[in-house]
Every structure is written in C-alpha cells, then in structure tokens.
Design a protein around this motif. Structure first.
Motif, short mmCIF file in Angstrom:
data_model
loop_
_atom_site.label_atom_id
_atom_site.label_comp_id
_atom_site.label_asym_id
_atom_site.label_seq_id
_atom_site.Cartn_x
_atom_site.Cartn_y
_atom_site.Cartn_z
N THR A 98 0.74 -1.15 -0.17
CA THR A 98 0.41 0.02 -0.14
C THR A 98 0.84 0.95 -0.72
O THR A 98 1.98 1.10 0.71
N LYS A 100 0.41 3.77 1.63
CA LYS A 100 0.76 4.57 2.77
C LYS A 100 1.39 3.46 4.00
O LYS A 100 2.18 4.35 5.05
N ALA A 101 1.95 2.47 3.23
CA ALA A 101 3.09 1.98 4.43
C ALA A 101 3.96 2.31 3.63
O ALA A 101 4.95 2.42 4.58
N VAL A 103 5.01 5.09 2.40
CA VAL A 103 5.02 6.70 3.20
C VAL A 103 5.16 6.72 5.04
O VAL A 103 5.92 7.21 4.84
N GLN A 104 4.84 5.75 5.25
CA GLN A 104 5.13 5.41 6.68
C GLN A 104 6.85 4.89 7.14
O GLN A 104 7.25 6.18 7.98
N LEU A 105 6.78 4.11 6.06
CA LEU A 105 8.12 4.20 6.59
C LEU A 105 9.29 5.21 5.50
O LEU A 105 10.04 5.30 6.07
N THR A 106 8.67 5.49 4.47
CA THR A 106 9.43 7.64 4.09
C THR A 106 9.91 7.76 5.00
O THR A 106 10.95 8.92 5.38
N LEU A 107 8.71 7.75 6.00
CA LEU A 107 9.03 9.22 7.08
C LEU A 107 9.96 8.93 8.22
O LEU A 107 10.33 9.77 8.80
N LEU A 108 9.75 7.77 8.70
CA LEU A 108 10.23 7.29 9.51
C LEU A 108 11.95 7.10 8.98
O LEU A 108 13.19 7.21 9.73
#
Length: 213
Positions: A98, A100-101, A103-108
């Motif tokens: 997804t 969303k996943a 985006v979340q890992l990229t933010l980390l």
C-alpha cells in the motif's frame, strides 16, 4: 563546499536581476531571473556563475540575495536524497502493498536522515551547537560509554568537543562509521553507517542496563 577540481573559497560576486517573460504553446508566464557571477576567481579556477529563474518577485537586492541563499542550500537537499536512496536507506527498493505503508516507512527514513544531517551540519560549525533535545538521555549515556572505547591515548585521538554539543555526538557516530580523527570530516554515508551500528549497540546496551539495574 570543496568539490573535485574546485578550491573552497569565499567568492565576491556581481549580482543582477530582471523580470522576464516566457511563452510556451502560446501561453505567457512572468518570471524573474537572478544572476550571480564571481568577479575575483583564483587563477586556474572557473568562476562561479549562477543564473536562476524564479516565480518569486525580485525587486530589491535583499530579495535577490535571499534567493541566492535559498539556492545555496540545494546541496543539503542532495545529501538527504543520498541518505534516502541506493547508497543510504534504499527507500526506492521498498516492496510494499500500500501507498500508506510506503509513506510511513519513508517518514521513518526521513527521521533517521534528519539526525544524520544535524550531525553533518554541526560538524561544519566552528561554534559548539547545543545538543538540546536531539538525542535521548539513553542515547547520550550510551555514547559516553562508547567514547571510552574509541578514544586513543593522544590528544589528537580524543573527542575534542564539549559533551553537550552535537559535534561531540558527531565525533562518536563518525568513529562508529569507520572515520579516523586524522581524516577530513566524515560524509553523510559514513555517518549513516555509524548511526546504524549505533542503533544495534544501543539496543543491546539498553537491555543490559535493565538487567544490571
């Protein structure tokens, strides 16, 4: 910034700006052009010459200087890209189901990159940059323990920075990444390597502190 074939220096530049118009497919667009050209380049060195197009209204010297300053920060952006891409955290290789996943890992990944950039930029400052809340108490305590291991017996082999500064953290993380005190400043990839190594050490160190206490 020192680059291949170019000597690091403070340059004196002539600054000019003007309003221009571009037409594409019959549609006109008003832009501003700012030109910065070095007028005292050392012998054998190509003069710095920047010609920038912008939608920002440039009507004063101060506004032109502000645009030049913004452009001068582009190398920091390139460094962040280096940290995120193939030589660094390799976010382009993530295989996720997804958006969303991703985006979340990229933010980390950006969070880790921001830590590295803090250290990298601090290493270029002559004045001590306060540690503030950039690192947790556990991280700082772990670094204190690691410093004893990585410092040598001579003055040149010791961490020369105040313990409450980002430069002090930089020295330790750089050493973990393979940097030697006699070398030039550590680059962002070396710092990333040290940061990743530090995270593994910190995990074990935190567990050990719990058992000891």
């Amino acid at each position: 910034e020192t680059r291949r074939g170019r000597v690091a220096r403070q340059a004196v530049v002539a600054l000019r700006w003007a309003k221009v118009g571009l037409v594409m497919k019959g549609v006109g667009k008003a832009l501003y052009v700012v030109e910065a050209k070095e007028i005292d380049a050392p012998a054998g060195q190509a003069p710095i010459y920047w010609r920038l197009l912008t939608t920002h209204a440039i009507q004063t010297q101060q506004q032109a200087q502000q645009l030049i300053y913004w452009y001068s920060l582009r190398w920091n952006i390139e460094q962040v890209f280096r940290l995120l891409k193939q030589k660094g955290l390799q976010v382009e290789l993530l295989d996720l189901e997804t958006g969303k996943a991703l985006v979340q890992l990229t933010l980390l990944a950006l969070f880790a990159a921001s830590k590295i950039m803090l250290l990298h930029l601090a290493s270029k400052q002559k004045e001590a940059v306060p540690l503030a809340e950039s690192f947790t108490q556990q991280e700082v305590a772990c670094m204190q323990a690691l410093q004893k291991r990585y410092e040598g017996k001579t003055a040149k082999q010791r961490n020369p920075y105040p313990q409450d500064s980002l430069q002090w953290c930089y020295w330790i993380i750089a050493r973990l990444g393979g940097w030697k005190p006699h070398e030039k400043q550590a680059g962002v990839i070396t710092l990333l390597r040290g940061w990743n190594y530090f995270q593994h050490i910190l995990h074990g160190w935190t567990l050990a502190q719990k058992f000891v206490s």
